[in-house]
Write a protein that holds these residues in place. Structure first.
Motif, PDB file in Angstrom:
ATOM      1  N   VAL A  20       1.313  11.374  -3.735  1.00  0.00           N
ATOM      2  CA  VAL A  20       0.903  10.654  -2.661  1.00  0.00           C
ATOM      3  C   VAL A  20       1.396  11.135  -1.476  1.00  0.00           C
ATOM      4  O   VAL A  20       0.804  11.159  -0.468  1.00  0.00           O
ATOM      5  CB  VAL A  20       1.805   9.013  -3.051  1.00  0.00           C
ATOM      6  CG1 VAL A  20       1.854   8.461  -1.516  1.00  0.00           C
ATOM      7  CG2 VAL A  20       1.142   8.355  -4.078  1.00  0.00           C
ATOM      8  N   ALA A  40      -1.182  12.038   1.671  1.00  0.00           N
ATOM      9  CA  ALA A  40      -0.559  11.709   3.045  1.00  0.00           C
ATOM     10  C   ALA A  40      -0.544  12.677   4.119  1.00  0.00           C
ATOM     11  O   ALA A  40      -1.156  12.757   5.133  1.00  0.00           O
ATOM     12  CB  ALA A  40       0.771  10.762   3.104  1.00  0.00           C
ATOM     13  N   TYR A  89       1.230   2.620  -4.531  1.00  0.00           N
ATOM     14  CA  TYR A  89       1.254   3.231  -3.078  1.00  0.00           C
ATOM     15  C   TYR A  89       0.063   2.782  -2.528  1.00  0.00           C
ATOM     16  O   TYR A  89      -0.970   2.583  -3.239  1.00  0.00           O
ATOM     17  CB  TYR A  89       1.391   4.577  -3.139  1.00  0.00           C
ATOM     18  CG  TYR A  89       2.916   5.299  -3.748  1.00  0.00           C
ATOM     19  CD1 TYR A  89       3.870   5.219  -2.782  1.00  0.00           C
ATOM     20  CD2 TYR A  89       3.003   5.508  -5.062  1.00  0.00           C
ATOM     21  CE1 TYR A  89       5.063   5.676  -3.309  1.00  0.00           C
ATOM     22  CE2 TYR A  89       4.270   5.989  -5.584  1.00  0.00           C
ATOM     23  CZ  TYR A  89       5.297   6.212  -4.582  1.00  0.00           C
ATOM     24  OH  TYR A  89       6.661   6.516  -5.077  1.00  0.00           O
ATOM     25  N   ASN A 103      -2.020   4.323   0.651  1.00  0.00           N
ATOM     26  CA  ASN A 103      -2.047   5.512   1.552  1.00  0.00           C
ATOM     27  C   ASN A 103      -3.228   5.146   2.738  1.00  0.00           C
ATOM     28  O   ASN A 103      -4.303   4.755   2.422  1.00  0.00           O
ATOM     29  CB  ASN A 103      -2.866   6.680   0.762  1.00  0.00           C
ATOM     30  CG  ASN A 103      -1.662   7.505   0.214  1.00  0.00           C
ATOM     31  OD1 ASN A 103      -1.216   7.183  -0.781  1.00  0.00           O
ATOM     32  ND2 ASN A 103      -1.348   8.662   0.662  1.00  0.00           N
ATOM     33  N   TYR A 118       2.252   6.141   4.482  1.00  0.00           N
ATOM     34  CA  TYR A 118       2.243   5.742   2.879  1.00  0.00           C
ATOM     35  C   TYR A 118       3.170   4.819   2.565  1.00  0.00           C
ATOM     36  O   TYR A 118       4.216   4.756   3.146  1.00  0.00           O
ATOM     37  CB  TYR A 118       2.136   6.765   1.838  1.00  0.00           C
ATOM     38  CG  TYR A 118       3.380   7.557   1.812  1.00  0.00           C
ATOM     39  CD1 TYR A 118       4.318   7.313   1.120  1.00  0.00           C
ATOM     40  CD2 TYR A 118       3.474   8.753   2.678  1.00  0.00           C
ATOM     41  CE1 TYR A 118       5.277   8.109   0.911  1.00  0.00           C
ATOM     42  CE2 TYR A 118       4.816   9.632   2.599  1.00  0.00           C
ATOM     43  CZ  TYR A 118       5.802   9.194   1.664  1.00  0.00           C
ATOM     44  OH  TYR A 118       6.850   9.880   1.542  1.00  0.00           O
TER      45      TYR A 118
END
Length: 277
Positions: free
Chosen positions: A109, A113, A145, A147, A153
Motif C-alpha cells: 500500500v 501511495a 486500506y 488509497n 492512504y
C-alpha cells in the motif's frame, strides 16, 4: 468547473493552498460506481456495484486479484485502476521470487501511495483518477486500506467509495463495532446490505454486484453469481426490509442527507461518463 488559472497544471498551487487537478481526480472517484470493503480478524470482503454504460454492453470489471492474499476493489477511471492493479501484481510476484514469502499488505500500500504521489508533483503527468480499496491478509492479520489519488492512504475497519457511497458509510458506521468478531458469512451479509443502500431503491440482484472474499485458509476469490444470488435470497435482501430499531430510525435522515452529499449534486439516473468510470 474550472477555477481560473490555478487548475491548468497539477503543480500549480492556488492561493488557498489547494491543488485543483488533484481534487478533480478525487471527484472522479466519487463519480464511479460504488465499492465497499469490510474486515474482521480473519477475513476481508470486497464488494462493488456493476454498472454498464449501455444496455448493449457488459460492465467493466471492478474487483481484481493482486495475489492469493491481496485483492483490490476500485471506483473511478477503470483504465487507471487496471494499470495500478497490474503494478501491484508485479510487485507481489517480484517480492515472492526474491524472498520466497508473501508481500506484506502495508508495504504494498505504501509503494502504491508513493506511485500515486509522484503524479501530483510532475507537470508532465496527471493524477490517477481512481480510488482503490486494498484488502489483504498477512502475519499481522486482516487489513483494509483506501488509497487516494492524492497519494494518501488510510486503514479502515470498513469503508465505501464511489457514487452514493455516503449511504453505505452510514450503514457501516452503525454496524462496524461488531465486524471484528463477525464470521465470514456475516461480513458478506453486511456487504450486501451496504451495497443495497447505494442503489436508492433499485432491486439488488447478483447481476449488478460482485462479491469477493479472502481470509485465513481461504485464498482471494470472487464468488460465483449463483452463490451471490443464493446469499441475497437467504438474507432476504430482495423485497424485504430489515427489522427497524431505534438506532436505525434516528440515523435514517442522516443516511438520506449523506447520500445527496456524496453525489455532489449528480442526478440518480445520470448515465456513466464516456470514460466508463
Amino acid at each position: 468547473m474550472f477555477r481560473n488559472q490555478y487548475d491548468t497544471d497539477v503543480t500549480t498551487w492556488a492561493p488557498a493552498g489547494r491543488l485543483f487537478q488533484v481534487e478533480y481526480a478525487m471527484e472522479a472517484v466519487k463519480q464511479g460506481s460504488a465499492a465497499i470493503g469490510l474486515r474482521s480478524k480473519t477475513h476481508v470482503v470486497l464488494a462493488c456495484v456493476n454498472k454498464a454504460s449501455s444496455e448493449l454492453s457488459s460492465h467493466q470489471k471492478k474487483i481484481f486479484k493482486a495475489d492469493d492474499h491481496i485483492g483490490v476493489a476500485i471506483a473511478g477511471l477503470t483504465a487507471d485502476g487496471r494499470v495500478l492493479c497490474r503494478y501491484m501484481r508485479n510487485e507481489c510476484i517480484n517480492y515472492s521470487y526474491t524472498y520466497e514469502s508473501q508481500l506484506p499488505v502495508g508495504r504494498l500500500v505504501v509503494q502504491l501511495a508513493d506511485k500515486a504521489q509522484v503524479c501530483t508533483q510532475r507537470s508532465w503527468k496527471r493524477p490517477y483518477g481512481v480510488g482503490l480499496l486494498v484488502g489483504g491478509l498477512d502475519e499481522s492479520g486482516a487489513h483494509l486500506y483506501y488509497n487516494c489519488p492524492s497519494g494518501n492512504y488510510f486503514e479502515y475497519q470498513a469503508f465505501a467509495i464511489g457514487s452514493r457511497s455516503q449511504a453505505a458509510k452510514t450503514y457501516l458506521e452503525r454496524k462496524f463495532e461488531s465486524f471484528m468478531e463477525s464470521s465470514r458469512d456475516d461480513l458478506v451479509k453486511d456487504a450486501l446490505f451496504a451495497l443495497r443502500e447505494t442503489l436508492q431503491g433499485e432491486k439488488l440482484t447478483s447481476s449488478i454486484c460482485t462479491i469477493s472474499v479472502l481470509g485465513v485458509g481461504e485464498a482471494f476469490h470472487i464468488l460465483e453469481q449463483e452463490t451471490v444470488q443464493a446469499l441475497i435470497n437467504e438474507f432476504e435482501i430482495v423485497g424485504e426490509e430489515r427489522p427497524a430499531d431505534p438506532a436505525e430510525d434516528t440515523a435514517a435522515p442522516d443516511a438520506s442527507s449523506g447520500a445527496g452529499a456524496g453525489d455532489q449534486g449528480t442526478p440518480a439516473d445520470q448515465g456513466v461518463a464516456p470514460m466508463d468510470i
